[in-house]
Design a protein around this motif. Structure first.
Motif, short mmCIF file in Angstrom:
data_model
loop_
_atom_site.label_atom_id
_atom_site.label_comp_id
_atom_site.label_asym_id
_atom_site.label_seq_id
_atom_site.Cartn_x
_atom_site.Cartn_y
_atom_site.Cartn_z
N GLU A 103 -98.57 32.36 19.21
CA GLU A 103 -99.53 31.27 19.31
C GLU A 103 -100.64 31.45 18.28
O GLU A 103 -101.11 32.57 18.06
CB GLU A 103 -100.13 31.20 20.71
N ASN A 104 -101.07 30.37 17.70
CA ASN A 104 -102.17 30.35 16.74
C ASN A 104 -102.02 31.43 15.66
O ASN A 104 -102.89 32.27 15.48
CB ASN A 104 -103.51 30.53 17.45
N PRO A 105 -100.92 31.41 14.90
CA PRO A 105 -100.72 32.45 13.89
C PRO A 105 -101.83 32.49 12.84
O PRO A 105 -102.08 33.54 12.25
CB PRO A 105 -99.37 32.10 13.27
N GLU A 106 -102.51 31.38 12.66
CA GLU A 106 -103.62 31.36 11.69
C GLU A 106 -104.84 32.14 12.21
O GLU A 106 -105.74 32.47 11.45
CB GLU A 106 -104.02 29.92 11.34
N MET A 107 -104.86 32.46 13.50
CA MET A 107 -105.99 33.17 14.10
C MET A 107 -105.65 34.62 14.47
O MET A 107 -106.49 35.32 15.01
CB MET A 107 -106.43 32.44 15.38
N VAL A 108 -104.44 35.06 14.17
CA VAL A 108 -104.00 36.39 14.59
C VAL A 108 -104.18 37.41 13.46
O VAL A 108 -104.05 37.09 12.29
CB VAL A 108 -102.54 36.36 15.08
N SER A 109 -104.51 38.62 13.86
CA SER A 109 -104.48 39.76 12.95
C SER A 109 -103.30 40.61 13.38
O SER A 109 -102.93 40.65 14.55
CB SER A 109 -105.76 40.58 13.05
N VAL A 110 -102.70 41.30 12.41
CA VAL A 110 -101.50 42.08 12.69
C VAL A 110 -101.72 43.53 12.29
O VAL A 110 -102.24 43.81 11.21
CB VAL A 110 -100.29 41.50 11.93
N GLN A 111 -101.29 44.43 13.18
CA GLN A 111 -101.24 45.85 12.85
C GLN A 111 -99.77 46.27 12.87
O GLN A 111 -99.04 45.89 13.79
CB GLN A 111 -101.98 46.70 13.87
N VAL A 112 -99.38 47.03 11.87
CA VAL A 112 -98.04 47.62 11.84
C VAL A 112 -98.25 49.12 11.81
O VAL A 112 -98.89 49.64 10.88
CB VAL A 112 -97.22 47.14 10.62
N ASN A 113 -97.74 49.79 12.82
CA ASN A 113 -97.92 51.24 12.94
C ASN A 113 -99.40 51.63 12.82
O ASN A 113 -99.76 52.56 12.09
CB ASN A 113 -97.04 51.97 11.94
N GLU A 114 -100.24 50.87 13.53
CA GLU A 114 -101.67 51.12 13.67
C GLU A 114 -102.48 50.90 12.39
O GLU A 114 -103.63 51.30 12.30
CB GLU A 114 -101.93 52.51 14.24
N GLU A 115 -101.88 50.24 11.39
CA GLU A 115 -102.62 49.89 10.17
C GLU A 115 -102.63 48.37 10.04
O GLU A 115 -101.61 47.71 10.20
CB GLU A 115 -101.97 50.52 8.94
N PHE A 116 -103.82 47.82 9.73
CA PHE A 116 -103.93 46.38 9.59
C PHE A 116 -103.11 45.92 8.39
O PHE A 116 -103.13 46.54 7.33
CB PHE A 116 -105.39 45.95 9.42
N ALA A 117 -102.37 44.83 8.59
CA ALA A 117 -101.57 44.22 7.54
C ALA A 117 -102.32 43.00 7.01
O ALA A 117 -102.68 42.12 7.78
CB ALA A 117 -100.21 43.81 8.10
#
Length: 70
Positions: free
Chosen positions: A29-43
């Protein structure tokens, strides 16, 4: 099928898979408002298409909420 962890839950996915495709696959939901971490590092958003996920990766979708005192 490969196992990755999304927000702590095991997901079985087909590889190759990048962050952008995972967001669409999981109907985030709301992908424009999401932040993503991959293996605890922000992408960084501009890197989502080039970040290829691997077996055992940990992905977290984070939503930051604003607020304050009245």
């Amino acid at each position: 099928m490969a196992k990755i962890y999304v927000n702590g839950d095991v997901q079985e996915v087909e590889l190759p898979l990048n962050v952008s495709k995972l967001i669409k696959l999981l109907l985030v939901e709301n992908p424009e408002m999401v932040s993503v971490q991959v293996n605890e590092e922000f992408a960084e958003r501009e890197d989502w298409d080039s970040i290829e996920l691997k077996e055992g990766d940990k992905v977290d979708f984070l939503y930051f909420m604003g607020g304050g005192c009245e």
